[in-house]
Design a protein around this motif. Structure first.
Motif, PDB file in Angstrom:
ATOM      1  N   ALA A  33     -37.331  26.856  18.266  1.00  0.00           N
ATOM      2  CA  ALA A  33     -37.008  25.580  17.622  1.00  0.00           C
ATOM      3  C   ALA A  33     -37.402  25.579  16.153  1.00  0.00           C
ATOM      4  N   ALA A  34     -38.465  26.327  15.809  1.00  0.00           N
ATOM      5  CA  ALA A  34     -38.919  26.356  14.419  1.00  0.00           C
ATOM      6  C   ALA A  34     -37.898  27.020  13.504  1.00  0.00           C
ATOM      7  N   ASP A  35     -36.954  27.800  14.072  1.00  0.00           N
ATOM      8  CA  ASP A  35     -35.926  28.436  13.258  1.00  0.00           C
ATOM      9  C   ASP A  35     -34.849  27.460  12.799  1.00  0.00           C
ATOM     10  N   TRP A  36     -34.784  26.311  13.450  1.00  0.00           N
ATOM     11  CA  TRP A  36     -33.710  25.360  13.146  1.00  0.00           C
ATOM     12  C   TRP A  36     -34.196  24.383  12.083  1.00  0.00           C
ATOM     13  N   PRO A  37     -33.476  24.220  10.973  1.00  0.00           N
ATOM     14  CA  PRO A  37     -33.968  23.360   9.879  1.00  0.00           C
ATOM     15  C   PRO A  37     -34.019  21.891  10.287  1.00  0.00           C
ATOM     16  N   PRO A  38     -35.130  21.206  10.016  1.00  0.00           N
ATOM     17  CA  PRO A  38     -35.245  19.786  10.358  1.00  0.00           C
ATOM     18  C   PRO A  38     -34.156  18.923   9.727  1.00  0.00           C
ATOM     19  N   LEU A  39     -33.658  19.332   8.557  1.00  0.00           N
ATOM     20  CA  LEU A  39     -32.633  18.535   7.888  1.00  0.00           C
ATOM     21  C   LEU A  39     -31.373  18.405   8.740  1.00  0.00           C
ATOM     22  N   LEU A  40     -31.074  19.426   9.560  1.00  0.00           N
ATOM     23  CA  LEU A  40     -29.867  19.404  10.389  1.00  0.00           C
ATOM     24  C   LEU A  40     -30.100  18.777  11.753  1.00  0.00           C
ATOM     25  N   ASP A  41     -31.309  18.309  12.016  1.00  0.00           N
ATOM     26  CA  ASP A  41     -31.651  17.860  13.365  1.00  0.00           C
ATOM     27  C   ASP A  41     -30.742  16.727  13.845  1.00  0.00           C
ATOM     28  N   ARG A  42     -30.508  15.743  12.986  1.00  0.00           N
ATOM     29  CA  ARG A  42     -29.694  14.593  13.406  1.00  0.00           C
ATOM     30  C   ARG A  42     -28.225  14.966  13.589  1.00  0.00           C
ATOM     31  N   LEU A  43     -27.806  16.070  13.032  1.00  0.00           N
ATOM     32  CA  LEU A  43     -26.423  16.517  13.161  1.00  0.00           C
ATOM     33  C   LEU A  43     -26.251  17.528  14.284  1.00  0.00           C
ATOM     34  N   SER A  44     -27.323  17.813  15.020  1.00  0.00           N
ATOM     35  CA  SER A  44     -27.321  18.915  15.975  1.00  0.00           C
ATOM     36  C   SER A  44     -27.002  18.474  17.393  1.00  0.00           C
ATOM     37  N   PHE A  45     -26.603  19.457  18.184  1.00  0.00           N
ATOM     38  CA  PHE A  45     -26.297  19.270  19.604  1.00  0.00           C
ATOM     39  C   PHE A  45     -27.525  18.788  20.379  1.00  0.00           C
ATOM     40  N   VAL A  46     -28.689  19.381  20.091  1.00  0.00           N
ATOM     41  CA  VAL A  46     -29.953  18.992  20.714  1.00  0.00           C
ATOM     42  C   VAL A  46     -30.985  18.805  19.617  1.00  0.00           C
ATOM     43  N   SER A  47     -31.791  17.742  19.737  1.00  0.00           N
ATOM     44  CA  SER A  47     -32.832  17.490  18.753  1.00  0.00           C
ATOM     45  C   SER A  47     -33.913  18.559  18.840  1.00  0.00           C
ATOM     46  N   MET A  48     -34.318  19.069  17.677  1.00  0.00           N
ATOM     47  CA  MET A  48     -35.404  20.033  17.595  1.00  0.00           C
ATOM     48  C   MET A  48     -36.642  19.407  16.967  1.00  0.00           C
ATOM     49  N   ALA A  49     -36.710  18.092  16.938  1.00  0.00           N
ATOM     50  CA  ALA A  49     -37.843  17.401  16.329  1.00  0.00           C
ATOM     51  C   ALA A  49     -39.139  17.790  17.024  1.00  0.00           C
ATOM     52  N   ASP A  50     -40.150  18.110  16.224  1.00  0.00           N
ATOM     53  CA  ASP A  50     -41.453  18.444  16.805  1.00  0.00           C
ATOM     54  C   ASP A  50     -42.238  17.170  17.095  1.00  0.00           C
ATOM     55  N   GLY A  51     -43.471  17.334  17.569  1.00  0.00           N
ATOM     56  CA  GLY A  51     -44.274  16.178  17.943  1.00  0.00           C
ATOM     57  C   GLY A  51     -44.523  15.230  16.798  1.00  0.00           C
ATOM     58  N   GLU A  52     -44.804  15.777  15.605  1.00  0.00           N
ATOM     59  CA  GLU A  52     -45.080  14.921  14.454  1.00  0.00           C
ATOM     60  C   GLU A  52     -43.822  14.172  14.017  1.00  0.00           C
TER      61      GLU A  52
END
Length: 325
Positions: A281-300
């Protein structure tokens, strides 16, 4: 039938609320400095002819929406260009482009430009804007079985058809600012003095008293609370947009894919399960999270959003239970 129509109206209402909330974020951020400034230089301020608070709000609408809408696609394109591209041969690259084009025809959208990136995260993101639509997909997602891979790609294209990525891409710069400041405020509020009483005693014995020069923990808490107070007019609509636009958009796309048949539904469930649980999950940029198939948001990150990685578990439970989406 009536209940189905009522459910559709409810979904449309939620999407409308989410869209308005998201659009309010850049306006609020621009209004925070512009409205007080316009009021100060207006007739009610220094006696100089000026726009006044109402004019300042109008300027904030133009500057906020216009600036965010212009910067959004540029920001996304630059972030995608910074990702490690997969060095595919011509044949695999053509296969991916052809497969996306075929699925796009089935969904009913123009095929987006495709960028394959080398990442362990099994994910795909789709962005849209005046620069055109773009789909970025990881090599790990492409390595999934065909049914799972196609279900994830189809999911992204369905979101493109609903124009949700166009809205999210346009407000992404403003939402990213809100999330960054919210994370900073949360960290400040949670900051604690890690020195124990024993540490202080040892320092005093050696004639060293660093606590005199240290910022007390309560000062960080006050600063964090002030940040939250100032940010709340923008954070609240951002959280509502996350919930009613991003989360509901994923669920709507889930339903559209699942309605195609059992194979598509099972493939989508498998893809959601693998993507949400696989390492990388750390490989996926947070900026693209809302545009992604699955959220990669971490705990924070999940602590300051309207959605979190718990969302994937809920989506998977609905797909596995075969209940209406």
């Amino acid at each position: 039938m009536a209940s189905r129509r009522g459910g559709a109206q409810d979904r449309r209402g939620r999407r409308a609320v989410g869209a308005v909330a998201f659009l309010a974020v850049p306006v609020v951020l621009a209004a925070l400095p512009l409205v007080p400034l316009a009021a100060l230089i207006g007739p009610a301020g220094l006696g100089i002819a000026g726009p006044g608070a109402g004019g300042g709000l109008l300027v904030a609408v133009v500057v906020g929406l216009g600036g965010s809408g212009l910067l959004g696609p540029i920001l996304v394109d630059r972030r995608i260009s910074g990702l490690p591209e997969a060095e595919l041969d011509d044949r695999p690259a053509d296969f991916v482009a052809d497969r996306v084009s075929t699925l796009a025809d089935e969904v009913g959208v123009d095929a987006p430009a495709v960028t394959v990136v080398r990442a362990d995260a099994a994910n795909v993101a789709v962005a849209d804007g005046y620069r055109g639509s773009r789909l970025v997909v990881s090599t790990r997602l492409l390595s999934l079985p065909r049914a799972d891979r196609d279900a994830a790609l189809r999911h992204a294209l369905v979101r493109l058809r609903t124009r949700e990525p166009l809205l999210v891409t346009a407000v992404l710069p403003a939402v990213a600012v809100v999330e960054t400041v919210a994370l900073l405020a949360t960290l400040l509020v949670g900051r604690r003095d890690e020195r124990t009483a024993a540490d202080r005693r040892v320092n005093r014995i050696h004639g060293y008293e660093p606590d005199r020069d240290r910022v007390p923990s309560w000062a960080y808490t006050v600063a964090g609370v002030l940040c939250w107070v100032l940010l709340s007019p923008a954070w609240v609509p951002a959280a509502v947009g996350d919930r009613f636009t991003v989360a509901d958009g994923r669920r709507h796309a889930d339903a559209a894919v699942a309605r195609l048949g059992t194979d598509e539904r099972d493939g989508l469930g498998n893809a959601v399960a693998f993507a949400s649980d696989a390492a990388g999950a750390a490989d996926w940029p947070p900026l693209l999270d809302r545009l992604s198939f699955v959220s990669m948001a971490d705990g924070e990150t999940g602590r300051v959003r309207g959605t979190s990685r718990q969302e994937a578990r809920i989506r998977l439970a609905r797909l596995r239970s075969k209940q209406a989406l």
